[in-house]
Design a protein around this motif. Sequence first.
Motif, PDB file in Angstrom:
ATOM      1  N   LEU A   1      29.638  29.479  35.379  1.00  0.00           N
ATOM      2  CA  LEU A   1      30.997  29.838  34.990  1.00  0.00           C
ATOM      3  C   LEU A   1      31.060  31.312  34.595  1.00  0.00           C
ATOM      4  O   LEU A   1      30.098  31.875  34.090  1.00  0.00           O
ATOM      5  N   ALA A   2      32.224  31.925  34.825  1.00  0.00           N
ATOM      6  CA  ALA A   2      32.430  33.333  34.480  1.00  0.00           C
ATOM      7  C   ALA A   2      33.931  33.570  34.338  1.00  0.00           C
ATOM      8  O   ALA A   2      34.748  32.740  34.761  1.00  0.00           O
ATOM      9  N   PRO A   3      34.331  34.704  33.762  1.00  0.00           N
ATOM     10  CA  PRO A   3      35.764  35.000  33.652  1.00  0.00           C
ATOM     11  C   PRO A   3      36.476  34.993  34.992  1.00  0.00           C
ATOM     12  O   PRO A   3      37.606  34.514  35.107  1.00  0.00           O
ATOM     13  N   SER A   4      35.804  35.530  36.011  1.00  0.00           N
ATOM     14  CA  SER A   4      36.381  35.579  37.359  1.00  0.00           C
ATOM     15  C   SER A   4      35.317  35.221  38.380  1.00  0.00           C
ATOM     16  O   SER A   4      34.122  35.286  38.113  1.00  0.00           O
ATOM     17  N   SER A   5      35.765  34.871  39.562  1.00  0.00           N
ATOM     18  CA  SER A   5      34.852  34.441  40.614  1.00  0.00           C
ATOM     19  C   SER A   5      34.294  35.652  41.363  1.00  0.00           C
ATOM     20  O   SER A   5      34.597  35.886  42.535  1.00  0.00           O
TER      21      SER A   5
ATOM     22  N   ILE B   1      38.871  39.912  36.473  1.00  0.00           N
ATOM     23  CA  ILE B   1      40.102  40.276  37.186  1.00  0.00           C
ATOM     24  C   ILE B   1      41.201  39.256  36.892  1.00  0.00           C
ATOM     25  O   ILE B   1      42.126  39.064  37.676  1.00  0.00           O
ATOM     26  N   ARG B   2      41.108  38.628  35.727  1.00  0.00           N
ATOM     27  CA  ARG B   2      42.104  37.640  35.326  1.00  0.00           C
ATOM     28  C   ARG B   2      43.442  38.314  35.048  1.00  0.00           C
ATOM     29  O   ARG B   2      43.511  39.497  34.692  1.00  0.00           O
ATOM     30  N   ASN B   3      44.494  37.530  35.147  1.00  0.00           N
ATOM     31  CA  ASN B   3      45.843  38.014  34.851  1.00  0.00           C
ATOM     32  C   ASN B   3      46.494  37.258  33.694  1.00  0.00           C
ATOM     33  O   ASN B   3      47.689  37.416  33.439  1.00  0.00           O
TER      34      ASN B   3
END
Length: 507
Positions: free
Chosen positions: A132-136, A230-232
């Motif tokens: 798991l991570a903040p973004s892929s 790169i989450r929004n």
Amino acid sequence: MDYTIFNPIDLPCGRTIENRLVKAAMYEHMANFPGGPPNELHYGLYSEWAKHGWGMIITGNVQLSPQHLTLGRDIVVPPTLNAEDLKPFERLAEVIHGADDGTRPLAIMQLSHAGRQSANFIGGRPPFVPPLAPSSVRVGAGHTENRGRGAISDLMFYALFQVPTEMTTLDILYVQSSFVRGALLAYKSGFDGVQLHAAHGYLLAQFMSPKVWSLCTSKKLTTITCQSNIRNDEYSVAPENVTRMLSEIVEAIRKVVPTTFIIGIKINSADYVTSGSAEEVAREGERRVLDHIRTIASWGTIDFIEISGGDYEKPDFMACSGSQKLNRQAFFAQFSRTVMKDLHQSPVPFSSIPLILLTGGFRSHSYLQAALMSKHADLLGIGRGAVLCPDLPKILLLQLQDSKSSSTWADKPFAHEPEAVFRASKWVPSVKLIGAGVGTAWYTIRMRDIATSQIKNPRAEPPPADYNRGGLIAVFKMWVWFDSRIAPIWVLGIFMVLIVTTEVVYH
């Protein structure tokens, strides 16, 4: 004010550190595969450090998730905190506190989640199951410095690191609760506090910085950087969101531990700057991390912030002008001074200002003293030097008491460093990351030697460092040491890590 390294200093929570010397976190590689509680080797190693008057001792990274390990032999927070689960951790806290001379180092448990840097095969998950991570975004994806590694290195790199799965809100809440469980583990087992690992490209760093360090060599940091978040949503890297993950964890921990429980945070200044960057880019990185530290200090709930990176032995350390090319060493020296000055000019009440713990490259007494007198730090973190010289505080104190000989030892290194053995062998010229694994392995074997010596005879002096041990021999000995229950898949994973390995020394 007297800035001697043996002056005590108070933390915002009210606890006192008896001196400024901190045994910085080091990855021990001593737990059973695939991760587990502390064992006799940990007790032996930490009993040696506990004998010699360190002001604070920080453990190696204790992983919150058994599915997100680093190199497989990590200490892991148990899923429950019953009396049986607590026993190994209680023993470790007792060992750290149990100095024979009446001193009592503060015992700090470092809590960590590897996120996307948890490798395949040895990361605690079934083969090719992504972390798991903040973004892929895979470690090192899309960065120009990762090109041209060589066919073997590229193959192993892509086999070792998976494209991570982007965390959902529920995943984030679960990880936050895991940090709280880790803090409760530390408190209930007798530790004085915790350090949250938000550096070196681990999960909390992945949330906080759009560019992070992932790997380094023994002599210089090597970038494997990319857009890690790169989450929004509300956990993006937008200014109003960038420290949200960390702040929510700290707030949740403070609700369940006493006010005197210590909470520290580890940040790496180099996480915010790319190698060979132009001066304006470096300044932008400095501004970003300084904003983060200001925000963290404004919470009034943090006791110390560790800033790692850089090297105090560089000749330009004390004179780092803005006109100089801002490589990482210069950036680190300048930045640490900036942080100290900025925090003491902030509106945060003086009693709530976190102490600054500086780690990286301290090799002689004169540089330790200079860092304090120049107000680069409140506390001095020593990692590899503590492995080479576990009794360093005692040696320094004896030297200070012998003022007649001070001129002969003040600038001498604590110990000879085995830099020559870190060089990769000629048969793997295309694998640029192998140096990191060689350095890690050499110090890991040294720690195991100390631990084994103390188990055999707790009153014995630790064995001298073996400088004749070659780099590849150290790598081999680090990885062939396993129990008979290891599955074939671990052997494959070990082979891959021998080719492409992550730098986990300064945890």
